[in-house]
Enzyme design. Structure first.
Site, mmCIF file in Angstrom:
data_model
loop_
_atom_site.group_PDB
_atom_site.id
_atom_site.type_symbol
_atom_site.label_atom_id
_atom_site.label_comp_id
_atom_site.label_asym_id
_atom_site.label_seq_id
_atom_site.Cartn_x
_atom_site.Cartn_y
_atom_site.Cartn_z
ATOM 1 N N ASP A 185 0.899 -1.185 -0.034
ATOM 2 C CA ASP A 185 -0.052 -0.060 0.024
ATOM 3 C C ASP A 185 0.935 1.349 0.066
ATOM 4 O O ASP A 185 0.269 2.292 -0.018
ATOM 5 C CB ASP A 185 -1.110 0.066 1.048
ATOM 6 C CG ASP A 185 -0.351 -0.091 2.520
ATOM 7 O OD1 ASP A 185 0.930 -0.323 2.688
ATOM 8 O OD2 ASP A 185 -1.189 -0.026 3.438
ATOM 9 N N SER A 186 2.124 0.980 -0.018
ATOM 10 C CA SER A 186 3.304 1.850 -0.164
ATOM 11 C C SER A 186 2.775 2.958 -1.804
ATOM 12 O O SER A 186 3.424 3.673 -1.954
ATOM 13 C CB SER A 186 4.766 1.600 -0.263
ATOM 14 O OG SER A 186 4.737 0.615 -1.169
ATOM 15 N N GLU B 246 9.527 -3.556 10.093
ATOM 16 C CA GLU B 246 10.017 -2.185 9.232
ATOM 17 C C GLU B 246 10.381 -1.258 10.420
ATOM 18 O O GLU B 246 9.820 -1.265 11.555
ATOM 19 C CB GLU B 246 8.702 -1.799 8.845
ATOM 20 C CG GLU B 246 9.012 -0.226 8.170
ATOM 21 C CD GLU B 246 7.886 0.176 7.174
ATOM 22 O OE1 GLU B 246 6.997 -0.689 6.977
ATOM 23 O OE2 GLU B 246 8.108 1.122 6.881
ATOM 24 N N LYS C 140 -0.651 -9.385 2.973
ATOM 25 C CA LYS C 140 0.070 -8.931 4.065
ATOM 26 C C LYS C 140 -0.726 -7.953 5.053
ATOM 27 O O LYS C 140 -1.392 -7.441 4.587
ATOM 28 C CB LYS C 140 1.625 -8.074 3.572
ATOM 29 C CG LYS C 140 2.112 -7.536 4.839
ATOM 30 C CD LYS C 140 3.619 -7.013 4.363
ATOM 31 C CE LYS C 140 3.591 -5.763 3.750
ATOM 32 N NZ LYS C 140 2.958 -4.524 4.625
HETATM 33 O O1 KIV Z 1 3.477 -0.984 1.635
HETATM 34 C C1 KIV Z 1 4.804 -1.470 1.447
HETATM 35 O O2 KIV Z 1 5.484 -1.316 0.478
HETATM 36 C C2 KIV Z 1 5.274 -2.242 2.492
HETATM 37 C C3 KIV Z 1 6.854 -2.546 2.546
HETATM 38 C C4 KIV Z 1 7.500 -1.218 2.588
HETATM 39 C C5 KIV Z 1 7.105 -3.527 3.434
HETATM 40 O O3 KIV Z 1 4.761 -2.340 3.591
#
Ligand code: KIV
Length: 308
Positions: free
Chosen positions: A52-53, A190, A121
Site C-alpha cells: 500500500d506504499s 519495518e 500482508k
Molecule cells: O507497503 C509497502 O510497500 C510495505 C513495505 C515497505 C514493507 O509494506
C-alpha cells in the site's frame, strides 16, 4: 507472462522457509505495474509485494491510508499477470481486516480471486491474530508486518524507529511469536533496531523480511521507487540504498523530447509515413470522394516499420 525468469521455479512458502533454513537471503521488491513487475522478476526477486506504499509512490499521498481494496486489487491483478516465478503478496489496506472475521475473509477472498495474489500482508500484532488465523484457515498465506506499521502512523506519531526500549522490544518479539503461532509464513520488520530484528529472526522459524531493520533479517524488502530514485520528491532515507537515478534519466529524456518538438527536430524523416505521389493532389480537391476514405488508409499506413 515473461520468459525473463528462465528456468527458475515459481516460489512457494515452503521454499521461502527452506531458504531461511539454509541461510539464503530472500529478496523482496514492491511492484505496482506490469513493466516494473517484469523487471523485478528478470532481476531475480523472490517475492513481489504489491504494497500500500503505492499510496505514497504512485498516488503521491502523504500516508497509505487512502489506499482502498479496489486499488490493491487493480495493481495486484496487473503484477500477478506480469510474472511467473515471484511469490506475489498483496497488502490488505487500512481498516479492511479489523471488522468481523466474515468481513475480513470477504476482503481477503477478493484480493486472492480478483487480484490473483498468492498471499496477503497484514499490519499489526496480537490484535489481528483472529484475522490471520481466519485467512490461514481459508488457505491463504499470510505475511505479518511489525515495527513501524504505516497504517497506524497517526497513533505512532510519525515514521520513526520502533522497539528501542526493552518493553517495546519485548512486545514486538511477543507479537512476532503470536503471528507465527497463528500461521503466518513470513514477517516484515519495518524500522526496528538491528538488535531486535536479530532476536526476532533467531526466535522465529518463519523468515523475517527487514526494511530499515539491519542486515540480520532473513531477507530484505525495498520500495521499487526508492531503489531506483524514481520520482522527483523522494527525500533520502537512511535505510535505503539507491542503485540508480532513474528519475534524473527520465526527466532528462523527457526534457530532450520536449526540446526536440519545440525546435522541430522531432519527428524526423525516419519517423514519417508518406502517400503515393499520385494521390497527393486529391488531398486538395475538397469534393473528391477519395479524401473521405483517407483516415482508414492512413491508419493502415501507421504500422511499425518491422511489420511493413
Ligand atoms: O507497503 C509497502 O510497500 C510495505 C513495505 C515497505 C514493507 O509494506
Amino acid at each position: 507472462m515473461t520468459d525473463a525468469a528462465g528456468s527458475r521455479k515459481p516460489l512457494t512458502t515452503t521454499r521461502l522457509r527452506a531458504m531461511k533454513g539454509k541461510g539464503e537471503p530472500i529478496t523482496v521488491i514492491t511492484a505496482y505495474d506490469y513493466p516494473s513487475a517484469q523487471l523485478a522478476e528478470a532481476a531475480g526477486a523472490d517475492v513481489l509485494l504489491v504494497g500500500d506504499s503505492l499510496g505514497n509512490v504512485v498516488q503521491g499521498r502523504e500516508t497509505t491510508l487512502s489506499v482502498t481494496l479496489d486499488h490493491i486489487i487493480y495493481h495486484t491483478e496487473i503484477v500477478s499477470r506480469a510474472v511467473r516465478t515471484p511469490f506475489v503478496v498483496a497488502d490488505l489496506p487500512f481498516a479492511t481486516y479489523h471488522g468481523s472475521v466474515d468481513a475480513t475473509l470477504a476482503n481477503v477472498a477478493r484480493v486472492m480471486r480478483e487480484g490473483n495474489a498468492k498471499g496477503v500482508k497484514l499490519e499489526g500484532g496480537r490484535d489481528i491474530v483472529p484475522a490471520v488465523k481466519a485467512a490461514v484457515a481459508a488457505g491463504v498465506p499470510v505475511m505479518g508486518h511489525l515495527g513501524l506499521t504505516p497504517q497506524s502512523v497517526h497513533v505512532i506519531g510519525g515514521y520513526k524507529v520502533q522497539g528501542k526500549q526493552s518493553a517495546a522490544a519485548s512486545k514486538v518479539l511477543d507479537d512476532a511469536l503470536r503471528l507465527e503461532d497463528a500461521g503466518a509464513f513470513a514477517l516484515v520488520l519495518e524500522l526496528v533496531t538491528d538488535e531486535l530484528a536479530a532476536a526476532v529472526t533467531e526466535r522465529l522459524s518463519i523468515p523475517t523480511i527487514g526494511i530499515g531493520s539491519g542486515p540480520r533479517c532473513d531477507g530484505q524488502v525495498l520500495v521499487f521507487h526508492d531503489i531506483l530514485q524514481y520520482g522527483l520528491d523522494s527525500a533520502p532515507k537512511k535505510f535505503v540504498k539507491s542503485y540508480a537515478d532513474v528519475g534524473t534519466i527520465i526527466r532528462n529524456a523527457l526534457a530532450a523530447y520536449v526540446g526536440d518538438v519545440k525546435n522541430r527536430s522531432f519527428p524526423e524523416e525516419s519517423h514519417t509515413f508518406h502517400m503515393e505521389e499520385a494521390t497527393i493532389p486529391q488531398l486538395y480537391g475538397a469534393s473528391d470522394p477519395g479524401v473521405g476514405g483517407e483516415p482508414e488508409e492512413a491508419r493502415r499506413e501507421a504500422v511499425p516499420a518491422d511489420k511493413e
